[in-house]
Scaffold this motif. Structure first.
Motif, PDB file in Angstrom:
ATOM      1  N   ASN A  45       0.485  -1.287  -0.492  1.00  0.00           N
ATOM      2  CA  ASN A  45      -0.144  -0.210   0.238  1.00  0.00           C
ATOM      3  C   ASN A  45       0.272   1.065   0.040  1.00  0.00           C
ATOM      4  O   ASN A  45       0.374   2.199  -0.643  1.00  0.00           O
ATOM      5  CB  ASN A  45      -0.212  -0.054   1.540  1.00  0.00           C
ATOM      6  CG  ASN A  45      -1.910  -0.396   1.330  1.00  0.00           C
ATOM      7  OD1 ASN A  45      -2.595  -1.454  -0.129  1.00  0.00           O
ATOM      8  ND2 ASN A  45      -2.820  -0.691   1.695  1.00  0.00           N
ATOM      9  N   GLY A  46       2.277   1.083   1.017  1.00  0.00           N
ATOM     10  CA  GLY A  46       3.210   2.808   0.369  1.00  0.00           C
ATOM     11  C   GLY A  46       2.324   3.189   1.499  1.00  0.00           C
ATOM     12  O   GLY A  46       2.091   4.750   1.130  1.00  0.00           O
ATOM     13  N   PRO A  47       2.086   3.148   3.018  1.00  0.00           N
ATOM     14  CA  PRO A  47       2.072   3.827   4.308  1.00  0.00           C
ATOM     15  C   PRO A  47       2.659   4.921   3.757  1.00  0.00           C
ATOM     16  O   PRO A  47       3.773   5.214   3.617  1.00  0.00           O
ATOM     17  CB  PRO A  47       2.043   3.574   5.082  1.00  0.00           C
ATOM     18  CG  PRO A  47       2.844   1.935   5.253  1.00  0.00           C
ATOM     19  CD  PRO A  47       2.620   1.881   3.392  1.00  0.00           C
ATOM     20  N   HIS A  48       2.175   6.682   3.915  1.00  0.00           N
ATOM     21  CA  HIS A  48       2.678   7.253   4.582  1.00  0.00           C
ATOM     22  C   HIS A  48       3.080   8.120   6.480  1.00  0.00           C
ATOM     23  O   HIS A  48       2.705   8.985   5.958  1.00  0.00           O
ATOM     24  CB  HIS A  48       2.631   8.367   3.549  1.00  0.00           C
ATOM     25  CG  HIS A  48       2.821   8.357   2.191  1.00  0.00           C
ATOM     26  ND1 HIS A  48       2.684   7.555   1.477  1.00  0.00           N
ATOM     27  CD2 HIS A  48       3.091   9.709   1.730  1.00  0.00           C
ATOM     28  CE1 HIS A  48       3.783   7.695   0.142  1.00  0.00           C
ATOM     29  NE2 HIS A  48       4.031   8.820   0.462  1.00  0.00           N
ATOM     30  N   VAL A  49       2.559   7.204   6.878  1.00  0.00           N
ATOM     31  CA  VAL A  49       2.996   7.719   8.376  1.00  0.00           C
ATOM     32  C   VAL A  49       4.539   6.803   8.599  1.00  0.00           C
ATOM     33  O   VAL A  49       4.596   5.478   9.127  1.00  0.00           O
ATOM     34  CB  VAL A  49       2.005   7.131   8.948  1.00  0.00           C
ATOM     35  CG1 VAL A  49       2.284   7.543  11.144  1.00  0.00           C
ATOM     36  CG2 VAL A  49       0.572   7.503   8.581  1.00  0.00           C
ATOM     37  N   PHE A  50       5.165   7.810   8.976  1.00  0.00           N
ATOM     38  CA  PHE A  50       6.824   7.200   9.695  1.00  0.00           C
ATOM     39  C   PHE A  50       6.943   7.175  10.960  1.00  0.00           C
ATOM     40  O   PHE A  50       6.810   7.730  11.588  1.00  0.00           O
ATOM     41  CB  PHE A  50       7.563   7.384   8.644  1.00  0.00           C
ATOM     42  CG  PHE A  50       7.579   8.263   7.418  1.00  0.00           C
ATOM     43  CD1 PHE A  50       7.050   9.013   6.510  1.00  0.00           C
ATOM     44  CD2 PHE A  50       7.751   6.410   6.619  1.00  0.00           C
ATOM     45  CE1 PHE A  50       6.928   9.555   5.690  1.00  0.00           C
ATOM     46  CE2 PHE A  50       7.739   6.876   5.160  1.00  0.00           C
ATOM     47  CZ  PHE A  50       6.729   8.167   4.287  1.00  0.00           C
ATOM     48  N   TYR A  51       7.530   5.653  11.148  1.00  0.00           N
ATOM     49  CA  TYR A  51       7.654   5.370  13.738  1.00  0.00           C
ATOM     50  C   TYR A  51       9.215   5.149  12.766  1.00  0.00           C
ATOM     51  O   TYR A  51       9.880   4.681  12.551  1.00  0.00           O
ATOM     52  CB  TYR A  51       7.026   4.066  12.906  1.00  0.00           C
ATOM     53  CG  TYR A  51       5.169   3.939  13.612  1.00  0.00           C
ATOM     54  CD1 TYR A  51       4.877   3.821  11.936  1.00  0.00           C
ATOM     55  CD2 TYR A  51       4.601   4.398  14.463  1.00  0.00           C
ATOM     56  CE1 TYR A  51       2.933   4.236  11.885  1.00  0.00           C
ATOM     57  CE2 TYR A  51       3.336   4.068  14.767  1.00  0.00           C
ATOM     58  CZ  TYR A  51       2.228   4.214  13.598  1.00  0.00           C
ATOM     59  OH  TYR A  51       1.469   3.945  13.333  1.00  0.00           O
ATOM     60  N   ASN A  52       9.640   6.078  14.272  1.00  0.00           N
ATOM     61  CA  ASN A  52      10.583   5.745  14.526  1.00  0.00           C
ATOM     62  C   ASN A  52      10.553   5.174  15.853  1.00  0.00           C
ATOM     63  O   ASN A  52       9.815   4.967  16.717  1.00  0.00           O
ATOM     64  CB  ASN A  52      10.939   7.073  15.123  1.00  0.00           C
ATOM     65  CG  ASN A  52      12.424   6.509  15.911  1.00  0.00           C
ATOM     66  OD1 ASN A  52      13.573   5.805  15.729  1.00  0.00           O
ATOM     67  ND2 ASN A  52      12.832   7.731  17.028  1.00  0.00           N
ATOM     68  N   GLY A  53      10.843   4.128  16.442  1.00  0.00           N
ATOM     69  CA  GLY A  53      11.041   3.058  17.933  1.00  0.00           C
ATOM     70  C   GLY A  53       9.756   2.063  17.662  1.00  0.00           C
ATOM     71  O   GLY A  53      10.057   1.840  19.214  1.00  0.00           O
ATOM     72  N   ILE A  54       9.580   1.091  16.976  1.00  0.00           N
ATOM     73  CA  ILE A  54       8.377   0.480  16.725  1.00  0.00           C
ATOM     74  C   ILE A  54       9.852  -1.105  16.599  1.00  0.00           C
ATOM     75  O   ILE A  54      10.734  -0.747  16.070  1.00  0.00           O
ATOM     76  CB  ILE A  54       6.890   0.776  16.358  1.00  0.00           C
ATOM     77  CG1 ILE A  54       7.783   0.459  14.775  1.00  0.00           C
ATOM     78  CG2 ILE A  54       6.484   1.558  16.175  1.00  0.00           C
ATOM     79  CD1 ILE A  54       6.484   0.427  13.759  1.00  0.00           C
TER      80      ILE A  54
END
Lengths: 253, 395, 292
Positions: C278-287
């Motif tokens: 899907n190519g999500p545009h919410v970028f996570y740090n630390g999961i």
């Protein structure tokens, strides 16, 4: 010769086909398909929805004293709405929305029970990172409300303006005296505790007990630093309390 | 009185493990269970009718027109299930005017519409001689209805009937493809979704079509038996044997493919397999049991019927029993897929338990009403256009 | 006799086939006509000179229908710092107030998950604010709070993960909408037209992240819009604004100095379920890997 019923049938089917084409032209919304397979007008509708949350700065005229306390303290990152929200009563948000900018009596709904409210961020629970100040609620509060000791707008200070120490008791400090002393610190750490040079840390809005502890450790040599050691040795215990309180009240931004 | 009658539209499902907050309200309820079930009945009935009208298998002549009417009756009620489920049924025509072709649903409006027209035409051609005859003998409003249906032509000459035969043959052939499309798309809707591990499978459209045909043949058997008993007419043994053969063939392939689906899932042992095991052992345990037992048992029964060349009342009796079991099995299968898939959380860390409400749009009562309604409508159609051999048919 | 029949048969067959052919052609033309509206046909005709088809209507320019906002100039993205989130859930409440989300424990545009590893367990215990235990701690389905249920356990590792719609590059939800009620704007936001949605909930099924819910009041599907009504006016989404610890970051990818660009550059970021394509545009740090 095609039989009559077949001819009639094909005629009926032809009429259906024409109705279908007519429907395809007439029925889709006028803005459909302009940018893509959706009604273009909906983008505008969505973008024009009412903005509910006002910026806290917009309350500075209505609540100047609280705004001043809040904006110079550590709770500056806690927007008004976080505490001043009557949860679930959405019609009340009309007063918060500030739709009419001329509204002078923009009433903030009163904060709920402090003991229940503050713990939403400050209770020590699994998952909260260590940098966040957290407490074991029962042993810390001993049944008292949080506001008994802490000014909710600037919780490192009590409601009467005195800084809170680690021991829990309020100590009388002289912020003005601390400000006078800060002239010495300004050379490296900046007049407001925000330093210009990379090697000198910011000391603005550091917790007062922490600054007190750091200066005491420089003084005793537990923290070894030739510059700070010399500075700290020239300070008395009350000097340390005062200058620490002054910088603790400074804004980080 | 009111407290214990839950309105089915906003049921919060309990769960174990962890599910996304938005998953606790299951979006597709019993209406989406019976919708593919009813369309499945359409497909099965139509296939049997086409075996006669296209492939000229004489043994199915006694049920051919009854099958067509059954298909129409069920097809009329399937959209009712869908429209009851929609949040805004009055906007459903948007799927026709602005169909979004990347969506499997968009195809439905067109395929179903095309199929409905095809079915109506097929029935019209199959019954035209009777319609013409009844238009001349019936009186009153009914007579007027028949006269309208004749489209003003009472031509039953050999020339006209040749056209009728040709149209019937072509429509029936196209109809087979359309029936596969109509029901294959339902399976595709589930099988193409990568978000739900229980649904995501290449085999899903095939499983849906095959089990649809099984349920359609089963319902046709029951309708034939019941209507013959009510009318006190004889049941054609060759026809029943023919239906048994069709049933057996499709049931065999259905069982094989469904088993293959499960075997592959368990062999692959992907990340969510622990939750899948929990799902099968938990919320859909009864459903899986029904699907399995009520498929294998009729299979054994029909195998014996065919192997021993059973005839007479024994054949009819056992076929009726098998049909009831199979209709239950296919309904259970629809439940297991639709509801089971939603009970398996997208987190792969939790399982919900959906218990449908009694009343309301998505309630059990309304679902059963729709199902029964289709049979009532079939009865009305059979009164209007008797499928039994009454007027001499030149087919 | 047979010749007459054959002649008649041939003529009737020819007539039949030609009529059938005409029917098919009509249907094909109709379907083709259906995919473009009369407006866009007129638009294409009127802008024959230009390389890109400019819509003919003045209120729908290429820069977008929102006045004083050019959507071709922005590429919005969102960042979540799971190392900073304290699980206070003020974002959940702010979103509900700002966007008229029903105040219950079932419908959320954004939520927070907690992952707790207990001693001796390899798999985390996961809960969110609508877990029954947490609802009981909050004493209301309208108030949001995480309970202190692990106070007597040995916790080896734990963290919070805020979640929301990922506004994907290839959104599965947009793909499956049968009528075109949900769509992706050129500035990267996936929106829903509440007046066009028919409420079939196919998109709710298609979203792998559980970001969508069915709003019983409006009888349509709803989800996070990144507060489109705020970002088009230069504000931040309500959840980003309200977060007291800057666990949520929002900004314009086109601007290398924006919060999100700096966030992406300064952290090892990841996205949720990349295998869906899907190519999500919410970028996570630390999961960590257990976060799904």
């Amino acid at each position: 010769m095609v039989p009559k019923h077949i001819r009639r049938l094909l005629l009926i089917l032809g009429v259906f086909a024409l109705l279908f084409v007519a429907g395809k032209i007439y029925f889709p919304p006028k803005s459909f398909g302009v940018y893509g397979h959706y009604p273009a007008a909906s983008v505008k509708d969505i973008a024009e929805a009412r903005i509910t949350y006002r910026s806290p700065d917009s309350f500075s005229a209505d609540y100047p004293k609280e705004y001043e306390t809040w904006s110079s303290g550590i709770h500056k990152v806690v927007k008004c709405q976080i505490c001043h929200t009557t949860v679930g009563m959405r019609p009340n948000m009309a007063s918060l929305a500030g739709v009419a900018s001329a509204s002078t009596s923009a009433t903030l709904p009163t904060a709920g029970d402090p003991l229940k409210l503050c713990v939403k961020c400050h209770e020590k629970i699994a998952g909260r990172p260590d940098y966040m100040p957290q407490i074991e609620v029962d042993s810390h509060s001993k049944g008292q409300s949080c506001t008994a000791c802490h000014n909710p707008h600037s919780p490192l200070f009590s409601s009467s303006g005195e800084p809170i120490t680690a021991s829990g008791g309020a100590v009388t400090v002289d912020i003005a005296a601390g400000k006078k002393l800060s002239a010495t610190c300004a050379g490296c750490h900046g007049p407001e505790g925000v330093s210009a040079a990379a090697m000198f840390p910011n000391i603005a809005c550091q917790k007062q007990p922490y600054l007190v502890g750091a200066l005491t450790e420089y003084q005793s040599g537990k923290r070894g630093n030739p510059i700070m050691g010399g500075v700290a040795k020239g300070l008395s215990a009350s000097d340390i309390q005062n200058v620490a309180a002054y910088f603790a009240g400074m804004s980080c931004k | 009185m009111g407290a214990f009658m839950p309105i089915a539209d906003f049921i919060v499902s309990p769960y174990s493990g962890y599910v996304y907050p938005n998953e606790t309200v299951v979006p597709w309820g019993v209406l989406i269970v019976i919708y593919p079930y009813i369309t499945g009945l359409v497909a099965g009935a139509f296939i049997v009718s086409s075996l006669y009208h296209t492939f000229r298998m004489e043994s199915f002549k006694p049920v051919a027109r009854l099958a067509l009417l059954s298909a129409l009756a069920f097809l009329s009620f399937a959209p009712a299930a869908l429209l009851s489920h929609l949040g805004h049924p009055e906007r459903s025509v948007e799927a026709i005017w602005t169909a979004h072709w990347t969506s499997a649903f968009a195809a439905f409006a067109y395929v179903a519409g095309f199929y409905a027209i095809l079915l109506v035409l097929e029935i019209w051609f199959a019954f035209r001689v009777d319609i013409v005859a009844m238009s001349q003998t019936s009186k009153g409003a009914l007579g007027r209805l028949y006269r309208i249906l004749t489209l003003g032509s009472t031509d039953v000459s050999e020339h006209a009937l040749a056209y009728d035969r040709k149209w019937t043959q072509v429509l029936a052939a196209v109809g087979i493809a359309a029936a596969f499309g109509l029901h294959g798309y339902v399976g595709f809707v589930f099988g193409s979704l990568k978000s739900r591990e229980w649904w995501s499978s290449d085999l899903m459209p095939i499983i849906f079509i095959l089990s649809a045909v099984v349920s359609g043949v089963a319902v046709l058997v029951l309708v034939y038996v019941v209507s013959s008993k009510v009318r006190k007419t004889a049941i054609d043994e060759n026809c029943m044997a023919g239906l048994a053969r069709v049933l057996w063939g499709f049931l065999l392939v259905t069982i094989v493919v469904e088993t293959l689906e499960y075997v592959e899932m368990f062999y692959r042992r992907l990340e969510g397999i622990a939750m899948i095991k929990q799902l099968i052992a938990g919320p859909i345990s009864t459903g899986i049991a029904i699907q399995a037992l009520f498929s294998l048992l009729p299979f054994a029964i029909v195998t014996m019927l065919l192997a021993r060349k059973v005839r007479g009342n024994a054949l009819i009796g056992w076929m009726s029993v098998s049909s009831v079991l199979l209709m239950s099995a296919v309904l259970a299968m629809r439940w297991n897929v639709v509801i089971g898939g939603q009970e398996l959380s997208k987190t792969a860390k939790g399982v919900l338990t959906y218990i449908p409400g009694l009343w309301g749009r998505e309630g059990v009562v309304w679902a059963i009403t729709l199902l029964c309604g289709s049979f009532v409508f079939l009865w009305i159609l059979a009164r209007l256009l008797p499928p039994w051999e009454r007027v001499r048919m030149s087919e | 006799m047979s010749e007459t029949n054959t002649c008649k048969g041939q003529a009737s067959r020819r007539g039949f086939i030609s009529l059938l052919g005409k029917m098919c052609a009509t249907t094909a033309v109709c379907s083709g006509v259906g995919t473009v509206s009369l407006e866009s046909l007129a638009a294409a005709a009127s802008s024959a000179a230009g390389p890109a088809a400019a819509p003919a209507k003045p209120e729908f320019p290429v820069s977008g229908p929102v006045p004083e906002y050019d959507w071709t100039k922005h590429r919005w993205a969102f960042g979540v710092d799971a190392t900073r989130c304290i699980g206070c859930l003020r974002c959940v409440e702010a979103c509900k107030v700002e966007n008229n989300v029903p105040f219950n424990a079932q419908d959320f545009r954004t939520w927070v998950e907690r992952y707790v590893y207990l001693e001796g367990e390899d798999k985390p215990r996961v809960d969110s604010q609508c877990d029954p235990v947490n609802i009981a701690a909050a004493e209301s389905a309208q108030d949001y709070r995480f309970s202190n249920r692990y106070r007597n356990e040995k916790v080896t590792k734990s963290f919070f993960v805020p979640k929301l719609c990922n506004h994907c590059e290839n959104p599965a939800c947009v793909q499956v909408c049968p009528v075109g009620a949900t769509y992706k704007t050129p500035d990267g936001v996936v929106l829903i037209d509440e007046k066009y949605c028919i409420g079939c909930r196919y998109c709710v099924q298609a979203c792998p992240y559980g970001a969508r819910y069915f709003n019983e009041e409006t009888q349509t599907t709803d989800k996070c819009t990144w507060c489109y009504h705020r970002i088009t006016k230069g504000l931040k989404p309500a959840c980003v604004d309200v977060c007291p610890v800057q666990a949520r970051v929002f900004g314009d990818l086109n601007d290398p100095a924006s919060d999100i660009s700096l966030f992406i550059r300064s952290h090892q970021i990841s996205v949720l379920k990349p295998w869906t394509g899907n190519g999500p545009h919410v970028f996570y740090n630390g999961i960590d890997g257990e976060v799904s």
